[in-house]
Scaffold this motif. Sequence first.
Motif, PDB file in Angstrom:
ATOM      1  N   PRO A   8       0.839  -1.201   0.000  1.00 40.02           N
ATOM      2  CA  PRO A   8       0.000   0.000   0.000  1.00 40.02           C
ATOM      3  C   PRO A   8       0.877   1.256   0.000  1.00 40.02           C
ATOM      4  O   PRO A   8       1.914   1.293   0.661  1.00 40.02           O
ATOM      5  CB  PRO A   8      -0.815  -0.111   1.302  1.00 40.02           C
ATOM      6  N   ARG A   9       0.470   2.246  -0.767  1.00 32.73           N
ATOM      7  CA  ARG A   9       1.280   3.440  -0.929  1.00 32.73           C
ATOM      8  C   ARG A   9       0.461   4.653  -0.512  1.00 32.73           C
ATOM      9  O   ARG A   9      -0.705   4.774  -0.843  1.00 32.73           O
ATOM     10  CB  ARG A   9       1.642   3.543  -2.416  1.00 32.73           C
ATOM     11  N   VAL A  10       1.076   5.549   0.233  1.00 32.15           N
ATOM     12  CA  VAL A  10       0.351   6.723   0.725  1.00 32.15           C
ATOM     13  C   VAL A  10       0.735   7.962  -0.078  1.00 32.15           C
ATOM     14  O   VAL A  10      -0.118   8.743  -0.497  1.00 32.15           O
ATOM     15  CB  VAL A  10       0.641   6.970   2.225  1.00 32.15           C
ATOM     16  N   GLU A  11       2.039   8.120  -0.320  1.00 36.48           N
ATOM     17  CA  GLU A  11       2.472   9.352  -1.009  1.00 36.48           C
ATOM     18  C   GLU A  11       2.211   9.237  -2.516  1.00 36.48           C
ATOM     19  O   GLU A  11       2.123   8.134  -3.068  1.00 36.48           O
ATOM     20  CB  GLU A  11       3.946   9.666  -0.714  1.00 36.48           C
ATOM     21  N   LEU A  12       2.057  10.372  -3.150  1.00 32.73           N
ATOM     22  CA  LEU A  12       1.732  10.414  -4.576  1.00 32.73           C
ATOM     23  C   LEU A  12       2.919   9.934  -5.413  1.00 32.73           C
ATOM     24  O   LEU A  12       4.073  10.190  -5.071  1.00 32.73           O
ATOM     25  CB  LEU A  12       1.383  11.845  -4.985  1.00 32.73           C
ATOM     26  N   THR A  13       2.616   9.258  -6.530  1.00 30.13           N
ATOM     27  CA  THR A  13       3.675   8.838  -7.441  1.00 30.13           C
ATOM     28  C   THR A  13       4.090  10.045  -8.303  1.00 30.13           C
ATOM     29  O   THR A  13       3.400  11.075  -8.316  1.00 30.13           O
ATOM     30  CB  THR A  13       3.178   7.731  -8.385  1.00 30.13           C
ATOM     31  N   ARG A  14       5.170   9.860  -9.047  1.00 29.09           N
ATOM     32  CA  ARG A  14       5.659  10.940  -9.909  1.00 29.09           C
ATOM     33  C   ARG A  14       4.589  11.307 -10.959  1.00 29.09           C
ATOM     34  O   ARG A  14       4.321  12.467 -11.214  1.00 29.09           O
ATOM     35  CB  ARG A  14       6.939  10.489 -10.623  1.00 29.09           C
ATOM     36  N   PHE A  15       3.952  10.267 -11.504  1.00 26.17           N
ATOM     37  CA  PHE A  15       2.893  10.482 -12.503  1.00 26.17           C
ATOM     38  C   PHE A  15       1.739  11.281 -11.891  1.00 26.17           C
ATOM     39  O   PHE A  15       1.225  12.229 -12.480  1.00 26.17           O
ATOM     40  CB  PHE A  15       2.381   9.133 -13.017  1.00 26.17           C
ATOM     41  N   LEU A  27       0.411  14.898 -12.982  1.00 26.48           N
ATOM     42  CA  LEU A  27      -0.975  15.017 -13.458  1.00 26.48           C
ATOM     43  C   LEU A  27      -1.700  16.128 -12.706  1.00 26.48           C
ATOM     44  O   LEU A  27      -2.412  16.945 -13.310  1.00 26.48           O
ATOM     45  CB  LEU A  27      -1.706  13.675 -13.259  1.00 26.48           C
ATOM     46  N   LEU A  28      -1.517  16.181 -11.389  1.00 26.36           N
ATOM     47  CA  LEU A  28      -2.186  17.209 -10.593  1.00 26.36           C
ATOM     48  C   LEU A  28      -1.622  18.591 -10.898  1.00 26.36           C
ATOM     49  O   LEU A  28      -2.359  19.576 -10.940  1.00 26.36           O
ATOM     50  CB  LEU A  28      -2.066  16.889  -9.098  1.00 26.36           C
ATOM     51  N   ALA A  29      -0.300  18.660 -11.122  1.00 25.46           N
ATOM     52  CA  ALA A  29       0.332  19.956 -11.384  1.00 25.46           C
ATOM     53  C   ALA A  29      -0.071  20.491 -12.756  1.00 25.46           C
ATOM     54  O   ALA A  29      -0.402  21.670 -12.897  1.00 25.46           O
ATOM     55  CB  ALA A  29       1.848  19.823 -11.286  1.00 25.46           C
ATOM     56  N   ALA A  34      -8.597  11.323 -16.484  1.00 27.53           N
ATOM     57  CA  ALA A  34      -7.605  10.263 -16.266  1.00 27.53           C
ATOM     58  C   ALA A  34      -7.915   9.506 -14.976  1.00 27.53           C
ATOM     59  O   ALA A  34      -7.806   8.276 -14.912  1.00 27.53           O
ATOM     60  CB  ALA A  34      -6.197  10.859 -16.199  1.00 27.53           C
ATOM     61  N   THR A  35      -8.345  10.246 -13.951  1.00 30.45           N
ATOM     62  CA  THR A  35      -8.677   9.599 -12.673  1.00 30.45           C
ATOM     63  C   THR A  35      -9.928   8.730 -12.826  1.00 30.45           C
ATOM     64  O   THR A  35      -9.982   7.604 -12.325  1.00 30.45           O
ATOM     65  CB  THR A  35      -8.870  10.670 -11.577  1.00 30.45           C
ATOM     66  N   ALA A  36     -10.923   9.257 -13.555  1.00 27.14           N
ATOM     67  CA  ALA A  36     -12.133   8.455 -13.808  1.00 27.14           C
ATOM     68  C   ALA A  36     -11.778   7.200 -14.600  1.00 27.14           C
ATOM     69  O   ALA A  36     -12.357   6.128 -14.386  1.00 27.14           O
ATOM     70  CB  ALA A  36     -13.172   9.281 -14.562  1.00 27.14           C
ATOM     71  N   PHE A  37     -10.814   7.321 -15.492  1.00 20.38           N
ATOM     72  CA  PHE A  37     -10.365   6.153 -16.266  1.00 20.38           C
ATOM     73  C   PHE A  37      -9.760   5.099 -15.335  1.00 20.38           C
ATOM     74  O   PHE A  37     -10.077   3.914 -15.429  1.00 20.38           O
ATOM     75  CB  PHE A  37      -9.349   6.599 -17.325  1.00 20.38           C
ATOM     76  N   LEU A  38      -8.912   5.550 -14.416  1.00 22.00           N
ATOM     77  CA  LEU A  38      -8.309   4.607 -13.465  1.00 22.00           C
ATOM     78  C   LEU A  38      -9.386   3.959 -12.588  1.00 22.00           C
ATOM     79  O   LEU A  38      -9.314   2.771 -12.272  1.00 22.00           O
ATOM     80  CB  LEU A  38      -7.264   5.322 -12.587  1.00 22.00           C
ATOM     81  N   ILE A  39     -10.410   4.745 -12.211  1.00 23.20           N
ATOM     82  CA  ILE A  39     -11.521   4.186 -11.418  1.00 23.20           C
ATOM     83  C   ILE A  39     -12.222   3.092 -12.236  1.00 23.20           C
ATOM     84  O   ILE A  39     -12.551   2.020 -11.718  1.00 23.20           O
ATOM     85  CB  ILE A  39     -12.519   5.296 -11.006  1.00 23.20           C
ATOM     86  N   GLY A  40     -12.402   3.367 -13.532  1.00 22.16           N
ATOM     87  CA  GLY A  40     -13.030   2.382 -14.418  1.00 22.16           C
ATOM     88  C   GLY A  40     -12.201   1.112 -14.535  1.00 22.16           C
ATOM     89  O   GLY A  40     -12.733  -0.001 -14.479  1.00 22.16           O
ATOM     90  N   LEU A  41     -10.880   1.270 -14.681  1.00 22.76           N
ATOM     91  CA  LEU A  41      -9.997   0.092 -14.773  1.00 22.76           C
ATOM     92  C   LEU A  41     -10.041  -0.723 -13.486  1.00 22.76           C
ATOM     93  O   LEU A  41     -10.084  -1.954 -13.514  1.00 22.76           O
ATOM     94  CB  LEU A  41      -8.550   0.537 -15.045  1.00 22.76           C
ATOM     95  N   GLN A  42     -10.056  -0.019 -12.357  1.00 21.99           N
ATOM     96  CA  GLN A  42     -10.113  -0.722 -11.067  1.00 21.99           C
ATOM     97  C   GLN A  42     -11.429  -1.506 -10.951  1.00 21.99           C
ATOM     98  O   GLN A  42     -11.439  -2.623 -10.442  1.00 21.99           O
ATOM     99  CB  GLN A  42      -9.992   0.299  -9.925  1.00 21.99           C
ATOM    100  N   GLY A  43     -12.513  -0.913 -11.457  1.00 18.97           N
ATOM    101  CA  GLY A  43     -13.814  -1.595 -11.440  1.00 18.97           C
ATOM    102  C   GLY A  43     -13.825  -2.856 -12.280  1.00 18.97           C
ATOM    103  O   GLY A  43     -14.606  -3.769 -12.037  1.00 18.97           O
ATOM    104  N   LEU A  76      -5.293  10.085  -6.076  1.00 19.12           N
ATOM    105  CA  LEU A  76      -5.773  11.148  -6.977  1.00 19.12           C
ATOM    106  C   LEU A  76      -7.193  11.573  -6.591  1.00 19.12           C
ATOM    107  O   LEU A  76      -7.521  12.757  -6.595  1.00 19.12           O
ATOM    108  CB  LEU A  76      -5.754  10.649  -8.430  1.00 19.12           C
ATOM    109  N   VAL A  77      -8.013  10.572  -6.261  1.00 22.24           N
ATOM    110  CA  VAL A  77      -9.392  10.865  -5.858  1.00 22.24           C
ATOM    111  C   VAL A  77      -9.395  11.812  -4.668  1.00 22.24           C
ATOM    112  O   VAL A  77     -10.126  12.801  -4.643  1.00 22.24           O
ATOM    113  CB  VAL A  77     -10.148   9.555  -5.517  1.00 22.24           C
TER     114      VAL A  77
END
Length: 397
Positions: free
Chosen positions: A26-33, A37-39, A103-112, A122-123
């Motif tokens: 499990p990872r808490v801090e944000l990844t480089r990507f 993306l947020l910036a 992009a975040t909604a896409f990741l949510i879709g992939l997780q689903g 990101l959420v």
Amino acid sequence: MKTTISSDALTRVCNILTEARKPTAPRVELTRFELALLADGVATNSDIGDYLITSEFRAYSSIEYFFEELFAPLEIAQQFIFRRPVDPLDEVHGTQGLSAVDATAFLIGLQGLGLQVDPSRLVEKLSDALKDRHSLTGNELEIVLYGNYVNRRRVVLKARPTESGGAKRETTHEDEAGFRFAMQWEGDSVVKLEVLGSLYEVPKPQEHVKCDYCGHEYLTNNTAEARIHQDVHTRRQEMFDPEPEQRFASHLATDVGGERVDHKSPLWMHGAVLERAFEFKREFRYDFVQWPGSSVTRAGEEWVGWLFAADAKGTIAGACAFMNRDAAAAVPDWSLQWVWLAPKFRRSGFLDARWAEFLKLYGDFDIEHPLSEAMQAFVRKHGTEKQKAALPAAVHE
Ligand SMILES: [Zn+2]
């Protein structure tokens, strides 16, 4: 959700899903990507592909080669992403990509779908920026409701028909995270995939019902309908089974006006008469509410209401309203517009006890038609000759 995809891409998704999940810390801090993306607020498809291969390793990280085919079935719209030109006249070249929200909604879709991606960081960041917004895009809504729906979705992907054909079979399995999969194959190709999240529950059946107490009709197992019913039910309870009201008790004890509601009475009394006027309108299916006062404005001088006290503790049994139909005349022309009593206080002598005083105050007043059966019976028994004469001809006895 039932969406269409090429059978080739669907088969590649299933090749990943049939492999055992890779253990991830499990990872808490944000990844480089995620930070980028947020910036930037956007990511190109190649950034997204680079990220996916660091997260979904199964089937030799093959997701990199076909993830763009999942945009359409997951209802994600691509955009062109541009570098800001140094000179406004510079020629610009766009690259396909997604906004941070999409992009975040896409990741949510992939997780689903049961793929190994984690949109939670990101959420969390993006939800902050959305929390005061009243209107949201579908993808923003996915982010806002993420916590409610993660691992609870049912997703169905159907492939467009292929020419290949082949033997039909269905395979089912459950992965290490508790996701359940059903795959329909034609030869070596998957034509339909159904994914149930680890916390998926079959929706409870909904049916139209009517509440015996308040008469409200609603759909069961529907949160919005339940909330509306609760409001209606509570309001009706306050009318049908009223609680003692201290302010009414104090008013009855100190004020000479007592139950009378006129242009000098406190606003809450005007509101209490209005609430009963609403009940009268609802019960007898009239078109208009006959009381111009409310808890914010008093009824005019041509109106007088009465709140019937059920006891000295301030319980309001019901109400009625009189209107002077000719304010210009020297002698007022009063008429009783309506009377409403909570069902449990009916036929208990409330009106009878006040009738003589009403006649004294308002003369031989008219009673607004049409009258309920119960009111007609009352007038036959207690009304004046003129009031009786105005009744429709009795059909019984
Ligand atoms: Zn109810």
